[in-house]
Write a protein that holds these residues in place. Structure first.
Motif, mmCIF file in Angstrom:
data_model
loop_
_atom_site.group_PDB
_atom_site.id
_atom_site.type_symbol
_atom_site.label_atom_id
_atom_site.label_comp_id
_atom_site.label_asym_id
_atom_site.label_seq_id
_atom_site.Cartn_x
_atom_site.Cartn_y
_atom_site.Cartn_z
ATOM 1 N N VAL A 1 0.862 -1.174 0.000
ATOM 2 C CA VAL A 1 0.000 0.000 0.000
ATOM 3 C C VAL A 1 0.899 1.224 0.000
ATOM 4 O O VAL A 1 1.629 1.468 0.951
ATOM 5 C CB VAL A 1 -0.920 0.024 1.241
ATOM 6 C CG1 VAL A 1 -1.794 1.247 1.217
ATOM 7 C CG2 VAL A 1 -1.743 -1.248 1.317
ATOM 8 N N MET A 2 0.866 1.962 -1.107
ATOM 9 C CA MET A 2 1.707 3.141 -1.229
ATOM 10 C C MET A 2 0.833 4.324 -1.638
ATOM 11 O O MET A 2 -0.013 4.188 -2.527
ATOM 12 C CB MET A 2 2.793 2.907 -2.271
ATOM 13 C CG MET A 2 3.804 4.018 -2.334
ATOM 14 S SD MET A 2 5.251 3.569 -3.291
ATOM 15 C CE MET A 2 4.682 3.860 -4.936
ATOM 16 N N VAL A 3 1.017 5.444 -0.988
ATOM 17 C CA VAL A 3 0.260 6.646 -1.306
ATOM 18 C C VAL A 3 1.038 7.434 -2.343
ATOM 19 O O VAL A 3 2.207 7.765 -2.141
ATOM 20 C CB VAL A 3 0.034 7.510 -0.045
ATOM 21 C CG1 VAL A 3 -0.669 8.805 -0.399
ATOM 22 C CG2 VAL A 3 -0.755 6.727 0.991
ATOM 23 N N SER A 4 0.384 7.701 -3.476
ATOM 24 C CA SER A 4 1.006 8.492 -4.524
ATOM 25 C C SER A 4 -0.076 9.223 -5.301
ATOM 26 O O SER A 4 -1.258 8.911 -5.181
ATOM 27 C CB SER A 4 1.831 7.612 -5.467
ATOM 28 O OG SER A 4 0.980 6.721 -6.161
ATOM 29 N N ILE A 5 0.321 10.178 -6.093
ATOM 30 C CA ILE A 5 -0.602 10.925 -6.949
ATOM 31 C C ILE A 5 -0.260 10.577 -8.387
ATOM 32 O O ILE A 5 0.762 11.011 -8.915
ATOM 33 C CB ILE A 5 -0.481 12.454 -6.725
ATOM 34 C CG1 ILE A 5 -0.816 12.826 -5.288
ATOM 35 C CG2 ILE A 5 -1.365 13.212 -7.703
ATOM 36 C CD1 ILE A 5 -2.262 12.615 -4.881
ATOM 37 N N PRO A 6 -1.088 9.740 -9.024
ATOM 38 C CA PRO A 6 -0.834 9.384 -10.419
ATOM 39 C C PRO A 6 -1.313 10.495 -11.344
ATOM 40 O O PRO A 6 -1.945 11.452 -10.911
ATOM 41 C CB PRO A 6 -1.688 8.123 -10.601
ATOM 42 C CG PRO A 6 -2.830 8.342 -9.677
ATOM 43 C CD PRO A 6 -2.265 9.098 -8.486
ATOM 44 N N GLY B 1 -9.554 13.155 -4.815
ATOM 45 C CA GLY B 1 -10.832 12.491 -4.583
ATOM 46 C C GLY B 1 -10.700 10.976 -4.702
ATOM 47 O O GLY B 1 -11.232 10.226 -3.874
ATOM 48 N N ASP B 2 -9.970 10.526 -5.721
ATOM 49 C CA ASP B 2 -9.737 9.090 -5.898
ATOM 50 C C ASP B 2 -8.958 8.514 -4.717
ATOM 51 O O ASP B 2 -9.283 7.443 -4.219
ATOM 52 C CB ASP B 2 -8.977 8.814 -7.196
ATOM 53 C CG ASP B 2 -9.796 9.103 -8.442
ATOM 54 O OD1 ASP B 2 -11.034 9.237 -8.337
ATOM 55 O OD2 ASP B 2 -9.179 9.205 -9.532
ATOM 56 N N LEU B 3 -7.937 9.242 -4.286
ATOM 57 C CA LEU B 3 -7.114 8.790 -3.166
ATOM 58 C C LEU B 3 -7.940 8.656 -1.898
ATOM 59 O O LEU B 3 -7.820 7.676 -1.156
ATOM 60 C CB LEU B 3 -5.950 9.748 -2.944
ATOM 61 C CG LEU B 3 -5.002 9.425 -1.814
ATOM 62 C CD1 LEU B 3 -4.315 8.080 -2.055
ATOM 63 C CD2 LEU B 3 -3.970 10.525 -1.668
ATOM 64 N N SER B 4 -8.808 9.617 -1.657
ATOM 65 C CA SER B 4 -9.669 9.581 -0.474
ATOM 66 C C SER B 4 -10.531 8.322 -0.471
ATOM 67 O O SER B 4 -10.655 7.644 0.557
ATOM 68 C CB SER B 4 -10.548 10.834 -0.445
ATOM 69 O OG SER B 4 -11.362 10.845 0.693
ATOM 70 N N LEU B 5 -11.098 7.983 -1.614
ATOM 71 C CA LEU B 5 -11.925 6.777 -1.714
ATOM 72 C C LEU B 5 -11.113 5.505 -1.473
ATOM 73 O O LEU B 5 -11.559 4.587 -0.781
ATOM 74 C CB LEU B 5 -12.596 6.711 -3.086
ATOM 75 C CG LEU B 5 -13.694 7.725 -3.339
ATOM 76 C CD1 LEU B 5 -14.165 7.647 -4.783
ATOM 77 C CD2 LEU B 5 -14.853 7.508 -2.385
ATOM 78 N N ILE B 6 -9.928 5.459 -2.027
ATOM 79 C CA ILE B 6 -9.069 4.284 -1.880
ATOM 80 C C ILE B 6 -8.656 4.086 -0.415
ATOM 81 O O ILE B 6 -8.640 2.976 0.099
ATOM 82 C CB ILE B 6 -7.829 4.403 -2.787
ATOM 83 C CG1 ILE B 6 -8.254 4.294 -4.260
ATOM 84 C CG2 ILE B 6 -6.791 3.343 -2.441
ATOM 85 C CD1 ILE B 6 -7.197 4.724 -5.247
ATOM 86 N N LEU B 7 -8.339 5.189 0.255
ATOM 87 C CA LEU B 7 -7.871 5.111 1.635
ATOM 88 C C LEU B 7 -8.986 4.755 2.631
ATOM 89 O O LEU B 7 -8.701 4.340 3.746
ATOM 90 C CB LEU B 7 -7.217 6.423 2.060
ATOM 91 C CG LEU B 7 -5.857 6.705 1.438
ATOM 92 C CD1 LEU B 7 -5.411 8.121 1.763
ATOM 93 C CD2 LEU B 7 -4.823 5.691 1.911
ATOM 94 N N THR B 8 -10.223 4.898 2.220
ATOM 95 C CA THR B 8 -11.350 4.619 3.101
ATOM 96 C C THR B 8 -11.293 3.197 3.643
ATOM 97 O O THR B 8 -11.572 2.965 4.822
ATOM 98 C CB THR B 8 -12.686 4.863 2.373
ATOM 99 O OG1 THR B 8 -12.713 6.242 1.981
ATOM 100 C CG2 THR B 8 -13.873 4.578 3.271
#
Length: 107
Positions: A2-7, A94-101
């Motif tokens: 699990v890695m946080v990044s901005i694609p 917005g996409d990241l927020s959904l994924i992290l949920t």
């Protein structure tokens, strides 16, 4: 992993700036010094691998990142003359927020 990044198609420097701002905003929301340290280091490297921390800390970090991403996204979208670049960032946040949920949820 699990890695946080901005694609996206934006330049790497803009993606790195976005992720650093996200980590900074998330860090401001946390009280635990260990959480601060993880996000401070992530901010420096513009990268966060959540697999490297225990599950309880993952949930705290994910919750903070969700709130920070939502706030950052709202700030970007509130600009009356939003650029294509900022619109792209807002979409990625917005996409990241959904994924992290799913990470922020209790098992």
């Amino acid at each position: 992993m699990v890695m946080v990044s901005i694609p996206g198609h934006e330049p790497q420097s803009l993606r790195a700036q976005t992720i650093r701002e996200l980590f900074f905003r998330a860090r401001e929301r946390l009280a635990d010094k260990a959480d601060h340290q993880v996000l401070f280091i992530a901010e420096i490297y513009s990268n966060l691998e959540l697999d490297s921390v225990e599950r309880a800390q993952q949930r705290r970090l994910a919750g903070s990142l969700i709130a920070a991403a939502d706030e950052y996204r709202a700030d970007l979208l509130a600009c009356p003359d939003i650029s294509d670049s900022d619109l792209s960032r807002a979409e990625a946040l917005g996409d990241l927020s959904l994924i992290l949920t799913s990470l922020a949820a209790d098992d």
